[in-house]
Design an enzyme around this catalytic site. Structure first.
Site, mmCIF file in Angstrom:
data_model
loop_
_atom_site.group_PDB
_atom_site.id
_atom_site.type_symbol
_atom_site.label_atom_id
_atom_site.label_comp_id
_atom_site.label_asym_id
_atom_site.label_seq_id
_atom_site.Cartn_x
_atom_site.Cartn_y
_atom_site.Cartn_z
ATOM 1 N N GLY A 1 2.083 2.589 10.800
ATOM 2 C CA GLY A 1 3.024 3.692 10.633
ATOM 3 C C GLY A 1 3.686 4.144 11.923
ATOM 4 C CG HIS B 1 -6.022 1.939 4.987
ATOM 5 N ND1 HIS B 1 -5.619 2.914 5.869
ATOM 6 C CD2 HIS B 1 -4.990 1.061 4.888
ATOM 7 C CE1 HIS B 1 -4.378 2.623 6.277
ATOM 8 N NE2 HIS B 1 -3.982 1.512 5.697
ATOM 9 C CD GLU C 1 -3.698 -2.463 7.423
ATOM 10 O OE1 GLU C 1 -2.557 -2.627 6.986
ATOM 11 O OE2 GLU C 1 -4.407 -1.487 7.116
ATOM 12 C CE LYS D 1 -0.245 3.261 4.690
ATOM 13 N NZ LYS D 1 -0.179 3.410 6.131
ATOM 14 C CG ASN E 1 -1.735 1.226 1.377
ATOM 15 O OD1 ASN E 1 -1.809 2.035 0.452
ATOM 16 N ND2 ASN E 1 -2.374 1.389 2.536
ATOM 17 C CD GLU F 1 -3.007 5.546 6.666
ATOM 18 O OE1 GLU F 1 -2.995 5.571 5.429
ATOM 19 O OE2 GLU F 1 -2.043 5.145 7.355
ATOM 20 C CB SER G 1 4.888 -1.186 12.051
ATOM 21 O OG SER G 1 4.412 0.129 12.277
HETATM 22 P P1 PGA Z 1 2.501 0.602 7.684
HETATM 23 O O1 PGA Z 1 1.061 0.714 6.998
HETATM 24 O O2 PGA Z 1 3.122 -0.678 7.191
HETATM 25 O O3 PGA Z 1 3.261 1.826 7.236
HETATM 26 O O4 PGA Z 1 2.276 0.565 9.151
HETATM 27 C C1 PGA Z 1 0.266 -0.411 6.832
HETATM 28 C C2 PGA Z 1 -1.050 -0.020 6.244
HETATM 29 O O5 PGA Z 1 -1.549 1.065 6.548
HETATM 30 O O6 PGA Z 1 -1.639 -0.779 5.445
#
Ligand code: PGA
Length: 273
Positions: A179, A98, A173, A16, A14, A100, A218
């Site tokens: 993140g 997601h 997640e 983003k 992803n 976010e 992460s």
């Molecule tokens: P990250 O994001 O690996 O940077 O924690 C994962 C995600 O949001 O799918």
């Protein structure tokens, strides 16, 4: 006794809101070349405006392309949005719900269900994201939160007269791990994968044992091993580390070990079928 299904191993990137059309094709091609390992389904989800250039760069590589989002409606007066029909020829997978987007765009389970319906109509394989906030986990509500997200999503799908997509993938997640450099424990993520399949089964999925469950939050080449050591987990949705070729090489290499192990079991080498 029926043997449990041998699920595929999936690593989804992803990206983003990172990369540009000028740079995305090169990065995608480098990742494809560094991760060409049998048995692992690889998916790259770039920003919408990079889908075309990434598609060209990945042609013939075996890496699938996904969108990071899709609109809940078919078409209409939704300025700046992208409908599922517009993704034809550009993406074959799609991330849905997601955290976010739930956080920044206020997406709820009703919209998430409608997005799943759009994916099913347009042949997009959905990666449905669920996960609890830190406060939920600290209060012992992590499992209840994830169960509620799934139940509400399925209930809305049912209201729309739709079943869960047959090719559904779920990404667990935990929001506090995205993140942040923090990760869930492999055993906790595994327990959640069990709960996800149980909830999908209770909500009417005919084959919950066949639904791949990924871990996200992460994930790096150093942390992936803890998750793929758990038989309930089938891969990862990778954010930050998915922009680094070396990281993706390490993650997919580890996933290849799990895929080879499952293949041996599936073909009778481990007596699993
Ligand atoms: P990250 O994001 O690996 O940077 O924690 C994962 C995600 O949001 O799918």
């Amino acid at each position: 006794m029926t043997a449990s299904p041998v699920r595929p191993v999936i690593i989804a990137a992803n990206w983003k809101m990172n990369t540009t059309p000028a740079g995305a094709g090169g990065l995608a091609a480098d990742i494809a070349a560094a991760t060409n390992i049998p048995g692992v389904i690889r998916v790259i989800c770039p920003p919408f405006v990079c889908l075309e250039v990434v598609g060209r760069a990945l042609a013939g590589s075996g890496v699938a392309i996904g969108a990071q989002n899709v609109h809940a409606e078919q078409a209409g007066a939704y300025t700046g949005e992208i409908a599922a029909a517009m993704l034809a020829g550009l993406a074959s997978w799609c991330i849905v719900g997601h955290s976010e987007r739930r956080r920044d765009q206020g997406e709820d389970d009703i919209q998430v269900a409608r997005k799943l319906a759009r994916c099913a109509e347009h042949g997009l394989r959905p990666i449905l994201c669920v996960g609890e906030q830190l406060a939920d986990r600290q209060a012992g509500r992590a499992e209840a939160t994830v169960r509620r997200q799934l139940e509400q999503t399925v209930a809305e799908l049912r209201r729309l007269g739709q079943a869960l997509p047959a090719d559904l993938v779920v990404a667990y997640e935990p929001v506090w791990a995205i993140g942040t450099g923090l990760t869930a424990r492999g055993s906790d993520a595994s327990a959640m994968a069990r709960l996800i399949r149980k909830t999908l089964g209770a909500a009417g999925s005919a084959t919950p044992g066949a639904v791949p469950v990924l871990y996200g939050g992460s994930v790096t080449s150093s942390t992936i091993g803890e998750f793929l050591a758990e038989p309930e987990l089938d891969g990862a949705l990778v954010g930050g580390a998915s922009l680094k070729v070396e990281e993706m090489a390490g993650i997919v290499a580890r996933a290849g070990m799990t895929a080879a192990g499952r293949d041996a079991v599936g073909s009778g080498g481990g007596g699993g079928r």
